[in-house]
Write a protein that holds these residues in place. Structure first.
Motif, PDB file in Angstrom:
ATOM      1  N   LEU A  80      37.036  36.657 -31.863  1.00 23.40           N
ATOM      2  CA  LEU A  80      37.208  37.207 -30.517  1.00 23.40           C
ATOM      3  C   LEU A  80      36.973  38.708 -30.515  1.00 23.40           C
ATOM      4  N   ILE A  81      37.493  39.403 -31.543  1.00 22.02           N
ATOM      5  CA  ILE A  81      37.292  40.853 -31.597  1.00 22.02           C
ATOM      6  C   ILE A  81      35.809  41.164 -31.729  1.00 22.02           C
ATOM      7  N   MET A  82      35.120  40.386 -32.585  1.00 25.00           N
ATOM      8  CA  MET A  82      33.692  40.654 -32.768  1.00 25.00           C
ATOM      9  C   MET A  82      32.937  40.460 -31.456  1.00 25.00           C
TER      10      MET A  82
ATOM     11  N   ILE B 183      39.696  37.096 -35.163  1.00 26.99           N
ATOM     12  CA  ILE B 183      38.556  37.889 -35.659  1.00 26.99           C
ATOM     13  C   ILE B 183      37.270  37.609 -34.878  1.00 26.99           C
TER      14      ILE B 183
ATOM     15  N   PHE C 223      34.114  40.623 -28.482  1.00 25.95           N
ATOM     16  CA  PHE C 223      34.477  41.688 -27.550  1.00 25.95           C
ATOM     17  C   PHE C 223      33.704  42.963 -27.861  1.00 25.95           C
TER      18      PHE C 223
END
Lengths: 101, 95, 136, 167, 185
Positions: free
Chosen positions: C17-19, C15, C21
């Motif tokens: 990492l997605i944010m 999570i 990105f």
């Protein structure tokens, strides 16, 4: 064509071959759980070989770092998805075919 | 030199699509979609190199991250009949 | 999904990492593909992943629906606000040239701010949709 | 988990997110670096608000470092078992004998257990289909795969990596 | 040349997927195939060099759209109601439209030709002017955010309105909502 380019070409071709083999396995395997094994060939061998070949081709720069990140993310997420899929298939009354002799 | 693998990947896209269509149980279909996602990531990465413009990698990166979300959503929906069932707080020490 | 240990551990890793990105996409829209819209969707999908795995009640504790509703409106307000500031500075509506001394710097600032507004609105709207579609 | 540990985990999250930003960005102008710093801080604040950090086990992104030597070993295993599975698929007789086995995992943290379960799934031929406490239910494509797991070599390697001193 | 072949193959795959979606009667399977459709169209956009569109498709189609489909499936039944009636009028309309469209192809300028009307009016100005006037490398962002700032404002308002619309249809009233929170706590 340098030696590294040829090597990366071979790796990429091997990777795409292994994807086709994996899909062949998906068609040939008798039940869902065994199909998962064939699919994991695609997720691991195919991905590793193709992305590694591309990394070799790109050399050391931002492109290869991004490819490495893609590889790492795929290697984290796909087994998790496969595990969750298998678990929910097991709970969804899908009996795995076994032959315990 | 990346032509042959690209066409092989397109062939495997076709195979994955057919297996999604003919898959007997719903899990087979989910598996096929999953495979299709991985293959698409590889296709986009390869295509960037084929056209000598390897700047599409961000898209492949998005797929590598987001495919996971949709698979999880599908599975949760399948188990609970809803995508967002609240978990009961019975696991304190676990995570 | 309280019995899915593997899913929860992986979600906790992925999570953030997605944010990050999503924020990368937001701020690099000037250089590569991306921009406010895509970034907003990706950012929202990290919250949606949280909601799916840990349950909607916990997501509601992290980010309250009324906050999301106001931030969706706030994004549009940022966009329009930039336009009004340009009018006050003596230009046309949304003519960023007047935002700074040099026209180019003004364009840069204007684009960055409105992209932020777009991202805020899109992300909030996606989370609103998720809240609305989720059964409590 | 003490306050000190939580602080440590936040710092490690910040470091790893900053590294990720630098790897992704490719433009190192002052403005973008500043925005990157702000983004990393924002993500850290949201993650700690989501309580991703404060439960018992770390999400500790830098925790990965301990498992790097194990990763290389795993890579070799993955390729070996891939070749084995490919051979089985291409064999016209399809020599598979699927079976379910149950394993004990000796790890203590949920992160290491996740690594174990995912490693089992990552090697084709074996898939972990249930993880309940320290019991792992494994579906194996062949007798050899099951036997290979039962020797407990992978389990031991992960437990050893887990027990390494703090990074 | 290779790229053209790849385009053709992907378009064929898209057609196959569309027909398969049409044939399914289980809505869940339809949703799965829609996910594949979105993956394919993102690949197609990549092939056509429309990177930003592909990015949007990747982010929206694979993640959010699928989840929203599932969310709405939770409100309805899985099985599509099948009607075996074949509407002659509909069939004739579709065939006539198809013939008209195929006839219209003659008038369309060639694929990617330099003197297409699309490429002779504004594109020049954007491509030449944007590096001077705006100074950011990504042309698409320059066009969307600066040259067409009004359009983008309109889009944002549309998204915002869509969110409000969904809230009015599905959102619960405030009192209900408070009750829910208390019960969960």
């Amino acid at each position: 064509m340098t030696a590294i380019e040829i090597l990366s070409g071979i790796l990429v071709i091997l990777g795409s071959l292994s994807i086709i083999v994996g899909l062949l396995g998906v068609y040939r395997m008798p039940d869902f759980f065994t199909r998962l094994h064939a699919a994991s060939v695609i997720d691991t061998l195919g991905t590793i070989l193709i992305l590694f070949g591309l990394i070799l081709y790109a050399g050391l720069n931002i492109v290869s770092i991004k490819l490495l990140l893609i590889l790492i993310f795929i290697l984290i997420t796909t087994p998790t998805a496969a595990h969750a899929l298998a678990k929910s298939a097991l709970h969804g009354k899908l009996k795995p075919m076994t032959d315990d002799d | 030199m990346f032509e042959i693998p690209t066409f092989m990947i397109l062939l495997s896209m076709l195979l994955a699509l057919v297996s999604a269509i003919i898959g007997k149980t719903i899990y087979d279909k989910i598996l096929a979609v999953n495979i299709f996602g991985t293959v698409t990531v590889l296709f986009i990465a390869l295509f960037g190199f084929l056209t000598k413009r390897p700047e599409f990698l961000d898209i492949a990166l998005v797929y590598a991250l987001i495919n996971f979300i949709s698979t999880v959503a599908i599975l949760k929906f399948f188990e609970y009949g809803d995508i967002s069932a609240s978990s009961i707080e019975k696991e304190k020490g676990d995570i | 999904m309280e019995h899915h240990l593997v899913l929860r551990v992986v979600a906790r890793i992925i999570i953030p990492l997605i944010m990050l990105f999503a924020l990368y996409v937001q701020f690099h829209g000037d250089y590569g593909p991306g921009g406010g819209f895509q970034a907003g969707v990706i950012f929202a999908s990290s919250f949606i992943l949280y909601g799916i795995i840990f349950g909607i009640a916990k997501l509601r504790q992290v980010i309250h629906p009324s906050f999301v509703r106001s931030s969706a409106a706030f994004g549009v307000l940022i966009y329009v606000g930039v336009g009004i500031v340009t009018i006050l500075n003596g230009g046309e509506f949304l003519n960023y040239n007047v935002l700074s001394q040099s026209a180019e710097a003004g364009q840069h600032i204007g684009i960055m701010i409105i992209e932020f507004g777009v991202g805020l609105t899109v992300a909030s709207t996606m989370i609103i949709l998720f809240f609305a579609f989720a059964k409590p | 988990m003490s306050n000190y540990d939580i602080f440590f985990h936040k710092i490690s999250l910040i470091i790893s997110l900053a590294l990720l930003w630098l790897m992704l960005s490719g433009h190192y102008t002052p403005l973008l670096l500043l925005l990157g710093l702000l983004s990393v801080l924002a993500v850290t604040i949201i993650s700690s608000r989501m309580k991703l950090i404060t439960y018992d086990q770390p999400i500790l992104q830098l925790y990965f470092i301990r498992f790097i030597p194990y990763g290389f070993w795993l890579l070799i295993q993955v390729i070996k078992s891939n070749i084995d599975v490919c051979r089985r698929i291409l064999n016209p007789k399809l020599p598979i004998s699927p079976r379910l086995i149950s394993l004990k995992s000796s790890q203590s943290s949920s992160f290491a257990r996740m690594v174990y379960a995912n490693s089992i799934t990552l090697t084709p031929g074996t898939i972990s289909i249930d993880l309940d406490g320290s019991n792992i239910e494994v579906h194996s494509l062949s007798l050899e795969g099951a036997e290979g797991l039962k020797t407990g070599k992978m389990d031991k390697k992960i437990t050893d990596s887990e027990a390494q001193p703090y990074v | 040349m290779t790229v053209v072949y790849i385009n053709i193959i992907i378009l064929c795959l898209l057609v196959i997927t569309a027909i398969a979606i049409n044939q399914q009667d289980n809505l869940f399977a339809t949703t799965m195939l829609t996910g594949i459709f979105s993956l394919l169209s993102a690949s197609l956009f990549v092939c056509l060099d429309a990177v930003d569109v592909a990015f949007t498709e990747a982010a929206v189609g694979a993640g959010i759209a699928l989840i929203l489909f599932l969310g709405s499936l939770a409100f309805i039944k899985y099985k599509e109601k099948i009607e075996n009636k074949v509407s002659v009028f509909g069939l004739i309309t579709v065939i006539l439209t198809g013939i008209l469209l195929i006839y219209g192809i003659h008038d369309i300028p060639g694929f990617g030709v330099a003197d297409n009307p699309v490429q002779t009016h504004l594109a020049d100005k954007y491509i030449v002017g944007s590096s001077k006037e705006i100074g950011i490398p990504n042309l698409v962002t320059a066009v969307l955010a600066s040259y067409r700032g009004y359009d983008t404002l309109g889009e944002v308002v549309v998204i915002f309105t869509a969110g409000i619309g969904v809230l009015m249809l599905l959102g619960r009233s405030r009192e209900n909502y408070k009750g829910l929170i208390e019960r969960e706590d």
